[in-house]
Structure formats: structure tokens, C-alpha cells
Write a protein that holds these residues in place. Sequence first.
Motif, short mmCIF file in Angstrom:
data_model
loop_
_atom_site.label_atom_id
_atom_site.label_comp_id
_atom_site.label_asym_id
_atom_site.label_seq_id
_atom_site.Cartn_x
_atom_site.Cartn_y
_atom_site.Cartn_z
N GLU A 171 0.84 -1.20 0.00
CA GLU A 171 0.00 0.00 0.00
C GLU A 171 0.88 1.25 0.00
O GLU A 171 1.89 1.31 0.69
N GLN A 172 0.48 2.23 -0.79
CA GLN A 172 1.23 3.48 -0.85
C GLN A 172 0.84 4.33 0.37
O GLN A 172 -0.34 4.50 0.67
N LEU A 173 1.83 4.83 1.07
CA LEU A 173 1.61 5.62 2.28
C LEU A 173 1.96 7.08 2.02
O LEU A 173 2.86 7.37 1.23
#
Length: 108
Positions: free
Chosen positions: A79-81
Motif C-alpha cells: 500500500e502506498q503511504l
Amino acid sequence: MPWRSAYRTTGLFRGDTRFVLGASGHIAGVINPASKNKRSYWVSDQRCDEPATWLAGADEKPGSWWNDWIAWLKPRSGEQLPARTQLGNNLYSPGESAPGRYVKAKAV
């Protein structure tokens, strides 16, 4: 490193291995922004013992290899944070502001 030597490292890895050859040298290929869309690169999922055989079967693509790498990396990433707004945490204090004193130190 000459590209043929770099290609031979693909024989050291198992699994999902892919070799991409940039048309520019490593400095130009790394620093040039992908948005400039300069140069080209060769890519192939084919695995060969000989670098020349790989190159003969590779497709030359226009533009920066960065975009190809991002597309390859995305499904392999989590997941991109969002970027942190503050450096450091309770255990580690942030270092000094960029560029840092080591950059400003005079060589002797």
C-alpha cells in the motif's frame, strides 16, 4: 560496469527476474527525469545465457526506463503511504537539515 557483465548477474537470481538496458550511461540514466522522455531502453523477459542473444530478442522502447520500472514495481509493492510530515520518532531524533555539515566540510 559494462552492460554485458551486469546482464550476467541475472544468472545468479531465481524467480521473477527482468533485465532492462538503458541507452544512456548510468549517470544520465539515473538523473534524467522520466518526464523529459529522453533516450531509450531495451527490455525482454526472455532469459538467455548470452547477453548478445538477449539483446537480439529485446524490444527497444522510446523514453525513460524509469516509467517501465515504476509499472513493473507497482504490482509488487504494498500500500502506498503518505510522506511523513515530520522526521524522527521517539527512539531516533532527526539528523540535521540538508545538506548537512559533512557536505560543507572542507576536504584536507
